[in-house]
Design a protein around this motif. Structure first.
Motif, mmCIF file in Angstrom:
data_model
loop_
_atom_site.group_PDB
_atom_site.id
_atom_site.type_symbol
_atom_site.label_atom_id
_atom_site.label_comp_id
_atom_site.label_asym_id
_atom_site.label_seq_id
_atom_site.Cartn_x
_atom_site.Cartn_y
_atom_site.Cartn_z
ATOM 1 N N THR A 107 0.399 4.821 -4.299
ATOM 2 C CA THR A 107 1.685 5.253 -4.815
ATOM 3 C C THR A 107 1.554 6.492 -5.682
ATOM 4 N N GLU A 108 2.652 7.211 -5.776
ATOM 5 C CA GLU A 108 2.748 8.351 -6.672
ATOM 6 C C GLU A 108 3.979 8.135 -7.548
ATOM 7 N N ASP A 109 3.794 8.189 -8.855
ATOM 8 C CA ASP A 109 4.913 8.018 -9.766
ATOM 9 C C ASP A 109 5.678 9.336 -9.837
ATOM 10 N N SER A 162 0.260 9.617 -11.361
ATOM 11 C CA SER A 162 0.394 10.373 -10.115
ATOM 12 C C SER A 162 -0.742 11.382 -9.973
#
Length: 198
Positions: free
Chosen positions: A96-98, A185
């Protein structure tokens, strides 16, 4: 010391690493895992370089998405290359990437035959993203939740427009989410393999 939490929705597994203190975190909300489809500039009174981001949601959320719901967006980045497979349809793997987007789902923006799109105004005033448009497969009670009277109205009097696309549900995916740093991220998420018991 980071702790590892594994949650399963349907057959999707989300593996999360967390620490006791997480800085710059969104207020408590349902995390929605989405793929970025595009972005565009938008007029916004808060900033001159504001954008709107378009997202597709392939992962079943813990709570079906609905108007009034508090959500946080985490975008998905494929890491299938780390898990080679000879299967004809191998399961998908993501980190995931915030993207620093959170807020309340404001409204239903559009309804098609197979897809419903929600609008969210980003409550993070430090982000350039002012709005997020979130497209979801119209699977009532699984992906979305809409009031009964609205469903009846949309399916009888206000027929949805003919479907031009779908947002496939990836219920066999494994998602690795790392929240051990304030800006997680900037680094890849924890590597692991659902089938090896991580």
């Amino acid at each position: 010391m980071p702790t590892i939490t594994t949650t399963t929705t349907s057959t999707t597994t989300v593996i999360t690493t967390t620490t006791a203190v997480t800085m710059n975190a969104a207020p408590i909300a349902t995390t929605v895992y989405a793929k970025k489809r595009g972005s565009a500039p938008v007029e916004d009174e808060r900033k001159t370089d504001a954008t709107v981001i378009y997202l597709d949601v392939p992962i079943i959320p813990d709570t079906p998405i609905h108007v009034g719901q508090k959500i946080r967006i985490a975008t998905l980045v494929s890491c299938d290359v780390l898990f080679p497979s000879e299967e004809a349809s191998p399961p998908r793997y993501y980190i995931t990437e915030d993207v620093e987007i959170w807020g309340v789902v404001n409204e239903v923006r559009a309804v098609e035959e197979y897809v419903i799109e929600f609008a969210l105004k980003n409550e993070n005033t430090e982000s350039k993203v002012a709005y997020a448009y979130i497209a979801v497969q119209r699977e009532e009670g699984i992906m979305v939740k809409t009031p009964l009277l609205e469903r009846i109205w949309r399916n009888t009097l206000a027929r949805p427009t003919k479907g031009t696309r779908r947002v496939p549900i990836e219920d066999e995916a494994t998602v690795f989410e790392d929240t051990t740093t304030p800006n997680f991220s900037a680094r890849p998420a924890l590597k692991g393999h659902r089938r090896r018991g991580v």
